[in-house]
Structures are given as structure tokens and as C-alpha cells.
Design a protein around this motif. Structure first.
Motif, PDB file in Angstrom:
ATOM      1  N   VAL A 258      49.066  45.461  65.742  1.00  0.00           N
ATOM      2  CA  VAL A 258      48.927  46.129  67.055  1.00  0.00           C
ATOM      3  C   VAL A 258      49.885  47.070  67.173  1.00  0.00           C
ATOM      4  CG1 VAL A 258      47.836  44.258  68.526  1.00  0.00           C
ATOM      5  CG2 VAL A 258      50.256  44.595  68.241  1.00  0.00           C
ATOM      6  N   LYS A 259      49.710  48.178  68.046  1.00  0.00           N
ATOM      7  CA  LYS A 259      50.708  49.632  67.954  1.00  0.00           C
ATOM      8  C   LYS A 259      52.094  48.930  68.052  1.00  0.00           C
ATOM      9  CE  LYS A 259      47.572  52.926  69.955  1.00  0.00           C
ATOM     10  NZ  LYS A 259      47.283  53.544  71.360  1.00  0.00           N
ATOM     11  N   ASN A 260      52.315  47.848  69.143  1.00  0.00           N
ATOM     12  CA  ASN A 260      53.817  47.307  69.058  1.00  0.00           C
ATOM     13  C   ASN A 260      53.491  46.097  69.625  1.00  0.00           C
ATOM     14  OD1 ASN A 260      53.445  48.792  71.707  1.00  0.00           O
ATOM     15  ND2 ASN A 260      55.596  48.276  71.930  1.00  0.00           N
TER      16      ASN A 260
ATOM     17  N   PHE B 106      40.629  49.304  65.302  1.00  0.00           N
ATOM     18  CA  PHE B 106      40.280  49.131  66.525  1.00  0.00           C
ATOM     19  C   PHE B 106      40.947  49.822  67.669  1.00  0.00           C
ATOM     20  CE2 PHE B 106      42.682  45.999  68.657  1.00  0.00           C
ATOM     21  CZ  PHE B 106      43.850  45.719  67.639  1.00  0.00           C
ATOM     22  N   ASP B 107      40.568  49.963  68.735  1.00  0.00           N
ATOM     23  CA  ASP B 107      41.368  50.675  69.923  1.00  0.00           C
ATOM     24  C   ASP B 107      41.865  52.038  69.252  1.00  0.00           C
ATOM     25  OD1 ASP B 107      42.836  50.903  72.327  1.00  0.00           O
ATOM     26  OD2 ASP B 107      44.579  50.503  70.878  1.00  0.00           O
ATOM     27  N   SER B 108      42.895  52.273  68.270  1.00  0.00           N
ATOM     28  CA  SER B 108      43.144  53.556  67.953  1.00  0.00           C
ATOM     29  C   SER B 108      42.742  53.668  66.505  1.00  0.00           C
ATOM     30  CB  SER B 108      44.548  53.521  68.213  1.00  0.00           C
ATOM     31  OG  SER B 108      45.039  55.169  67.881  1.00  0.00           O
TER      32      SER B 108
ATOM     33  N   THR C 163      45.726  58.140  67.805  1.00  0.00           N
ATOM     34  CA  THR C 163      44.409  58.563  67.631  1.00  0.00           C
ATOM     35  C   THR C 163      43.557  58.530  68.961  1.00  0.00           C
ATOM     36  OG1 THR C 163      44.322  57.533  65.515  1.00  0.00           O
ATOM     37  CG2 THR C 163      42.418  58.736  66.388  1.00  0.00           C
ATOM     38  N   ASN C 164      43.513  57.332  69.825  1.00  0.00           N
ATOM     39  CA  ASN C 164      43.032  57.280  70.860  1.00  0.00           C
ATOM     40  C   ASN C 164      43.341  58.000  72.160  1.00  0.00           C
ATOM     41  OD1 ASN C 164      45.219  55.620  71.216  1.00  0.00           O
ATOM     42  ND2 ASN C 164      44.219  53.808  72.196  1.00  0.00           N
ATOM     43  N   GLN C 165      44.675  58.130  72.318  1.00  0.00           N
ATOM     44  CA  GLN C 165      44.970  59.215  73.477  1.00  0.00           C
ATOM     45  C   GLN C 165      44.607  60.273  73.135  1.00  0.00           C
ATOM     46  OE1 GLN C 165      47.095  56.375  72.959  1.00  0.00           O
ATOM     47  NE2 GLN C 165      46.850  55.325  74.651  1.00  0.00           N
ATOM     48  N   ASN C 166      45.009  60.739  72.070  1.00  0.00           N
ATOM     49  CA  ASN C 166      44.772  62.161  71.621  1.00  0.00           C
ATOM     50  C   ASN C 166      43.264  62.650  71.622  1.00  0.00           C
ATOM     51  OD1 ASN C 166      47.289  62.816  71.048  1.00  0.00           O
ATOM     52  ND2 ASN C 166      47.382  62.592  68.849  1.00  0.00           N
TER      53      ASN C 166
ATOM     54  N   ASP D  48      55.415  57.201  74.837  1.00  0.00           N
ATOM     55  CA  ASP D  48      55.394  56.625  73.358  1.00  0.00           C
ATOM     56  C   ASP D  48      55.094  55.045  73.728  1.00  0.00           C
ATOM     57  OD1 ASP D  48      56.060  58.865  71.899  1.00  0.00           O
ATOM     58  OD2 ASP D  48      58.368  58.313  71.758  1.00  0.00           O
ATOM     59  N   ASP D  49      54.276  54.826  74.676  1.00  0.00           N
ATOM     60  CA  ASP D  49      53.996  53.401  75.329  1.00  0.00           C
ATOM     61  C   ASP D  49      55.248  52.538  75.354  1.00  0.00           C
ATOM     62  OD1 ASP D  49      51.402  53.297  75.856  1.00  0.00           O
ATOM     63  OD2 ASP D  49      50.695  52.704  73.900  1.00  0.00           O
ATOM     64  N   LEU D  50      56.442  53.162  75.671  1.00  0.00           N
ATOM     65  CA  LEU D  50      57.670  52.355  76.099  1.00  0.00           C
ATOM     66  C   LEU D  50      57.972  52.389  77.574  1.00  0.00           C
ATOM     67  CD1 LEU D  50      59.849  53.487  73.068  1.00  0.00           C
ATOM     68  CD2 LEU D  50      58.699  51.202  73.274  1.00  0.00           C
TER      69      LEU D  50
ATOM     70  N   THR E  57      47.048  55.336  79.262  1.00  0.00           N
ATOM     71  CA  THR E  57      47.814  54.407  78.551  1.00  0.00           C
ATOM     72  C   THR E  57      48.344  53.336  79.637  1.00  0.00           C
ATOM     73  OG1 THR E  57      50.194  54.104  77.895  1.00  0.00           O
ATOM     74  CG2 THR E  57      49.464  56.098  78.221  1.00  0.00           C
ATOM     75  N   THR E  58      48.014  51.951  79.257  1.00  0.00           N
ATOM     76  CA  THR E  58      48.271  51.058  80.314  1.00  0.00           C
ATOM     77  C   THR E  58      49.925  50.845  80.522  1.00  0.00           C
ATOM     78  OG1 THR E  58      48.547  49.330  78.523  1.00  0.00           O
ATOM     79  CG2 THR E  58      46.266  49.631  79.514  1.00  0.00           C
ATOM     80  N   VAL E  59      50.631  51.224  79.544  1.00  0.00           N
ATOM     81  CA  VAL E  59      52.209  51.277  79.603  1.00  0.00           C
ATOM     82  C   VAL E  59      52.603  52.313  80.683  1.00  0.00           C
ATOM     83  CG1 VAL E  59      54.109  51.212  78.610  1.00  0.00           C
ATOM     84  CG2 VAL E  59      52.230  50.152  77.475  1.00  0.00           C
TER      85      VAL E  59
HETATM   86  C1  RAM Z   1      47.806  51.223  75.853  1.00  0.00           C
HETATM   87  C2  RAM Z   1      47.609  51.598  74.459  1.00  0.00           C
HETATM   88  C3  RAM Z   1      46.309  51.154  73.853  1.00  0.00           C
HETATM   89  C4  RAM Z   1      45.201  52.069  74.952  1.00  0.00           C
HETATM   90  C5  RAM Z   1      45.655  51.421  76.302  1.00  0.00           C
HETATM   91  C6  RAM Z   1      44.469  52.066  77.305  1.00  0.00           C
HETATM   92  O1  RAM Z   1      48.091  49.959  75.932  1.00  0.00           O
HETATM   93  O2  RAM Z   1      48.032  52.724  74.185  1.00  0.00           O
HETATM   94  O3  RAM Z   1      46.061  51.626  72.614  1.00  0.00           O
HETATM   95  O4  RAM Z   1      44.035  51.600  74.489  1.00  0.00           O
HETATM   96  O5  RAM Z   1      46.912  51.718  76.627  1.00  0.00           O
END
Ligand code: RAM
Length: 335
Positions: free
Chosen positions: A33-35, A114-116, A163-166, A193-195, A220-222
Motif C-alpha cells: 500500500v501507499k503507506n 490497484f487504486d493508484s 497517479t490516482n489523484q493526478n 502527502d496523505d499525512l 484523498t481520504t486523509v
Molecule cells: C487516500 C489514498 C488512496 C485514495 C483515497 C481516496 O486514502 O490516497 O489512494 O484512493 O484516499
């Protein structure tokens, strides 16, 4: 004598079947996963575990402490050395993972993003959560309605190389070209940065730099939950609108107190399930990842592998859902 021989054969066959079963351990599928520490990714892992249990395969769930591509490369190198059978990865960078994933594939490992997505050259197939254009459009349409089609908006994204967000942001920009948004202006894109802390601070920075800001999209959920907290803490509820992609479990309180009146997502448990299921089918040789192949993805039903916009192939999970006060409580305990 004949009876003894038959009995001997039956017993031998039984021993053979028992030992053959003991040695068929299934495949080992790694999810990278991303992190770690992102509940969205944990939900993907939960779905992956479910799929692999059904297939009789084993899951290894890993990710770097922070969402860096270097961290993912190191993990993948180790997985190659461990000789796993498949890797499902959500990429922190579209291109930078390609060499190590090519090495994995050269070693017979089945690679699924998957996802990104990772660049088509570094994967067999991508499992996409929903139509990217639709994801981009829906968020622009939602923020436009919230601010009455007028005023400054900003995007608070995840990592600048994800990739996904971009991809979604490109479709947001395209949607904003429609004349119905002429009175709206996208003033900036910032990256949390998803932090959590960085996203929160970036949101606070936006309020200072753009005093006339009317809306924020955070895909992004974060990012969206950190931005909701920042809007609330800064006393800007009702003054700055918020939409994007959020987990119902993290967004329920912000939806109920009007900090974010609506947002979108798909089911991350299903996404992880489908990604791992596809990996399992590739390991079994049931699919090869080519365009036009049809398969049953366990409890998720029938899918067809299609051509992806980047030239590779992909499987599309399904449409995104909209969450607001009317339905958030039905989902907040699910993911
Ligand atoms: C975050 C991550 C993930 C994305 C969701 C919407 O959790 O960036 O890759 O798909 O948000």
C-alpha cells in the motif's frame, strides 16, 4: 491375496491424497500500500484477506511508514527475494516503480496495480476503483453547487506523484472548462502527502493565503478529514465548503456538523477484495490480464478486462457513491 492388494492400493491412494493436500499451500500474494496507518489502505487489506481466504492463498500486507516511492521499492525488492507469487500495489509514483516491478515480473511474479496505477509497462493489469472522469467531474459538480457556482476554490491533494489523484485532478480541470463554471476559479493545488499533520497545515495555509476562498476539493481520504478538522478549528464552517473523497467512518462527524455536506467514495474493502482476487486468478493461470477476458471475481461477480486509458488493461470496480446526511450513518461502521 487379491483383497489384500486392493486394500493396500486404497490405503496408498489415501496417504497420497492426504500428503498431496498437505503440500498444496496455495499462493502468497503481497499487497503493497501507499503507506501504513491509512484506514483506507487497511480496508483494502481486509478485503484482500477475505478474497485470499476464499482462494486458499496467503496475504502479506506491507507498506512504507510514509508514502514514498523509495519505501515501496525497498519492500518490493524484499518480496522478490522472498519469491512471493503475486504483488498488488497502489503506486506512490506512476513511473518510478516500473524497473523493480519489471524485475518482479521477470522472476515470474504476477503484478497487479490497484487504486493508484503504475505505468502499463510495470504491471499485468490495473484494478481501478471507478471511472476516473466521473470521479473528477462529480467533485467539481458538488463543490459548484455548494458555492453557487461562484468564487475561488482550491484542491488539497495527496502526493504530487500519485497517479490516482493526478488523473482525477486532470479531469477536474477539464470539467472546470465548461462555461457554467466561468465564475469559479481554481486558485491553487496543494499537497498534504496523505499525512494528517501536513494536510491539516496545508489547509490552514490555504485559509491564510486565500482569504476569499469559498471551497476546497480534497480527493484523498486523509486530506479531506484533515481539511474538515482545519475548517472546524478555524471557525470557518459555512464559510468554506468542502467536498472530495472520504471514508464514511472518518467523515460522519463532519457531515453531521455541516463542515462537509457531501463527499464521495467507493467501497475500499471491495477494491482490495477484487485486486487480490485478480492476483489469485493470475497465479492460477485462470486469466492472463488481456483485454476482453471475462472472469468471476468471487462474491463481486462478473468482470471483463478492458483497455485502460494508459494503453494497458484494467478492471473497473464500479461507480462511486455519494455520502451526505441521508446515508452516512448506514456506512460509517462499515468502512
Ligand atoms: C487516500 C489514498 C488512496 C485514495 C483515497 C481516496 O486514502 O490516497 O489512494 O484512493 O484516499
Amino acid at each position: 491375496m487379491k483383497k489384500i492388494l486392493i486394500l493396500f492400493l486404497i490405503i496408498s491412494l489415501g496417504i497420497f491424497l492426504i500428503s498431496a493436500n498437505a503440500f498444496s499451500e496455495g499462493h502468497t500474494v503481497a499487497m503493497v500500500v501507499k503507506n501504513l496507518g491509512n484506514p483506507f489502505m487497511d480496508a483494502c487489506g481486509k478485503g484482500a484477506q477475505e478474497a485470499l481466504n476464499e482462494l486458499g492463498d496467503t496475504l502479506i500486507f506491507q507498506g512504507p511508514a510514509t508514502p514514498t516511492v523509495e519505501g515501496q521499492i525497498e519492500i518490493i525488492e524484499n518480496l522478490i527475494a522472498q519469491k512471493v507469487d503475486a504483488i498488488c500495489v497502489t503506486a506512490n509514483d506512476f513511473d518510478a516503480l516500473v524497473p523493480v516491478l519489471k524485475k518482479a515480473m521477470d522472476n515470474g511474479i504476477k503484478v497487479v496495480s490497484f487504486d493508484s496505477a503504475v505505468n502499463a509497462g510495470g504491471r499485468i493489469v490495473h484494478v481501478n476503483q471507478a471511472d476516473s472522469e466521473q470521479i473528477g467531474k462529480l467533485q467539481v459538480q458538488a463543490i459548484a453547487e455548494m458555492i453557487n457556482y461562484e468564487g475561488e476554490i482550491a484542491i488539497l491533494s495527496a502526493g504530487a506523484t500519485m497517479t490516482n489523484q493526478n488523473t482525477w485532478i486532470e479531469f477536474m480541470k477539464k470539467e472546470l472548462e465548461d462555461p457554467k463554471y466561468d465564475k469559479m476559479e481554481l486558485v491553487t493545488i496543494v499537497y498534504g502527502d496523505d499525512l494528517r499533520d501536513k494536510s491539516y497545515n496545508e489547509a490552514m495555509g490555504l485559509f491564510k493565503s486565500y482569504p476569499n476562498l469559498k471551497g476546497i476539493i480534497s480527493p484523498t481520504t486523509v486530506g479531506i478529514s484533515a481539511t474538515a478538522k482545519a475548517i472546524y478549528d478555524a471557525g470557518l464552517v459555512g464559510k468554506i465548503q468542502l467536498t472530495g473523497l472520504g471514508l464514511p467512518s472518518e467523515m460522519a462527524e463532519w457531515i453531521h456538523n455541516d463542515t462537509c455536506t457531501a463527499m464521495f467514495l467507493w467501497n475500499p474493502i471491495d477494491l482490495g477484495y477484487l485486486a487480490a482476487y485478480v492476483a489469485g486468478l493470475l497465479c492460477n493461470g485462470d486469466i492472463t490480464g488481456s483485454e476482453g477476458e471475462k472472469f468471476t471475481g468471487g462474491k463481486m461477480g462478473e468482470y471483463t478486462i478492458v483497455k485502460a486509458a494508459d494503453g494497458g488493461t484494467e478492471v473497473l470496480l464500479g461507480p462511486p457513491f455519494r455520502f451526505d446526511k441521508s446515508n452516512i450513518d448506514d456506512w460509517k461502521d462499515v468502512y
